[in-house]
Design a protein around this motif. Sequence first.
Motif, PDB file in Angstrom:
ATOM      1  N   ARG A 289      22.268  45.149  93.165  1.00 55.86           N
ATOM      2  CA  ARG A 289      21.628  44.647  91.940  1.00 55.86           C
ATOM      3  C   ARG A 289      20.099  44.801  91.956  1.00 55.86           C
ATOM      4  NH1 ARG A 289      24.770  42.318  88.270  1.00 55.86           N
ATOM      5  NH2 ARG A 289      26.924  41.922  88.872  1.00 55.86           N
TER       6      ARG A 289
ATOM      7  N   GLU B 106      28.753  52.783  91.163  1.00 58.62           N
ATOM      8  CA  GLU B 106      29.135  51.491  90.581  1.00 58.62           C
ATOM      9  C   GLU B 106      29.189  50.413  91.661  1.00 58.62           C
ATOM     10  OE1 GLU B 106      30.521  48.488  88.054  1.00 58.62           O
ATOM     11  OE2 GLU B 106      29.542  50.402  87.601  1.00 58.62           O
ATOM     12  N   ARG B 107      29.805  50.730  92.799  1.00 57.91           N
ATOM     13  CA  ARG B 107      29.884  49.760  93.895  1.00 57.91           C
ATOM     14  C   ARG B 107      28.490  49.418  94.415  1.00 57.91           C
ATOM     15  NH1 ARG B 107      34.221  53.051  95.423  1.00 57.91           N
ATOM     16  NH2 ARG B 107      32.925  54.142  96.980  1.00 57.91           N
TER      17      ARG B 107
ATOM     18  N   GLY C  52      24.388  52.545  85.439  1.00 59.18           N
ATOM     19  CA  GLY C  52      24.552  51.488  86.439  1.00 59.18           C
ATOM     20  C   GLY C  52      23.383  50.517  86.440  1.00 59.18           C
ATOM     21  N   SER C  53      22.171  51.067  86.267  1.00 58.46           N
ATOM     22  CA  SER C  53      20.976  50.216  86.224  1.00 58.46           C
ATOM     23  C   SER C  53      21.056  49.224  85.070  1.00 58.46           C
ATOM     24  CB  SER C  53      19.723  51.086  86.058  1.00 58.46           C
ATOM     25  OG  SER C  53      19.581  51.985  87.129  1.00 58.46           O
TER      26      SER C  53
ATOM     27  N   PHE D 148      25.553  49.480  92.848  1.00 52.82           N
ATOM     28  CA  PHE D 148      24.803  48.606  91.937  1.00 52.82           C
ATOM     29  C   PHE D 148      25.379  47.193  91.903  1.00 52.82           C
ATOM     30  CE2 PHE D 148      22.851  52.474  90.227  1.00 52.82           C
ATOM     31  CZ  PHE D 148      21.555  52.032  90.006  1.00 52.82           C
ATOM     32  N   ALA D 149      26.686  47.087  91.987  1.00 56.51           N
ATOM     33  CA  ALA D 149      27.320  45.764  91.995  1.00 56.51           C
ATOM     34  C   ALA D 149      26.915  44.973  93.240  1.00 56.51           C
ATOM     35  CB  ALA D 149      28.840  45.917  91.935  1.00 56.51           C
ATOM     36  N   GLU D 150      26.748  45.658  94.358  1.00 53.51           N
ATOM     37  CA  GLU D 150      26.397  44.989  95.619  1.00 53.51           C
ATOM     38  C   GLU D 150      24.902  44.681  95.730  1.00 53.51           C
ATOM     39  OE1 GLU D 150      27.763  47.738  98.558  1.00 53.51           O
ATOM     40  OE2 GLU D 150      29.896  47.409  98.088  1.00 53.51           O
TER      41      GLU D 150
ATOM     42  N   ARG E  72      23.786  48.241  83.263  1.00 48.92           N
ATOM     43  CA  ARG E  72      24.933  47.325  83.284  1.00 48.92           C
ATOM     44  C   ARG E  72      24.838  46.279  84.383  1.00 48.92           C
ATOM     45  NH1 ARG E  72      29.241  48.891  84.606  1.00 48.92           N
ATOM     46  NH2 ARG E  72      28.857  51.014  85.321  1.00 48.92           N
ATOM     47  N   HIS E  73      24.071  46.538  85.422  1.00 49.70           N
ATOM     48  CA  HIS E  73      23.959  45.572  86.519  1.00 49.70           C
ATOM     49  C   HIS E  73      22.612  44.858  86.531  1.00 49.70           C
ATOM     50  CE1 HIS E  73      27.859  46.334  88.312  1.00 49.70           C
ATOM     51  NE2 HIS E  73      27.680  47.605  88.017  1.00 49.70           N
TER      52      HIS E  73
END
Length: 310
Positions: free
Chosen positions: A57, A50-51, A95-96, A53-55, A98-99
Amino acid sequence: MSAQNARIFVAGHRGLAGSAIVRRLQAAGCANLILRTSAELDLRDQAAVERFFAETRPEIVVLAAAKVGGILANDSYPVDFLRDNLQIQTNVIDGSYRHGARKLLFLGSSCIYPKFAPQPMPESCLLTGPLEPTNEWYAVAKIAGIKLCQAYRRQYGFDAVALMPTNLYGPGDNFDLQTSHVLPALLRKFHEAKARGDREVVVWGTGTPRREFLHVDDLADACWYLLNNYQGYEPVNVGTGQDISIGELAALIGEIVGFQGELRFDTSKPDGTPRKLLDVTRLSSLGWQARIELRAGIAATYSWFTANAR
């Protein structure tokens, strides 16, 4: 934005398939590749993924990471093969989406098809019969990955595509005689027999089962092609559409290596499934075909092995 200019995350970039995909993307001019080793990013760890993908993208994700192994490993560690692969797939696919990734390629495996599937095996035979028991844990996880891609497309319109490669070989393969697949194992076996001056090489089984082999650089080329040309719900088989008997394969490898002795088949050892060949009609209709002929591909792989083997 073209795929060439996109931020592309290749999960599993140090494996046989992943490393070839990275080479193909670089050859196509893709300069924004996002790569992490398993030590840098444990794909089983939901919070870490999660971290990540958030970083980062990424705009495109190629999921070539998986826990893989042979019959013995599958039989000995069923929890690991089922749990780890389910975790990797779920974390990366979710993750793919949602981000904000716009496309995902998921690499499955030909072992997803029933043990007694029609030959050649069309994509439509998925879930039509029991699996081969020796790798069912891995196969069930991969089937779940295909269905997860389809579910995200159906519910959210996410462009997630599932590819089913046949048996792969090429540079970077595993040549360990205890854990490798048949083609690299035979390459090493013939190489060592030649070095020792052995008079014969023993091959397990009768030599009659037929298998299909795809050079990993051809798989990578198919990935690049489908990344740019396919947005379908249905999975796509990736293979050559041709097979060879294990006996013919052994003779070909012996010839390439330069082994002068005899071949002996140990018929007390199991043959496995009589035939495993993918139906590649869907892929051909999309405009892609394998290019690397088996003899040339094995010769190039043997050159890589002799230069890099330890």
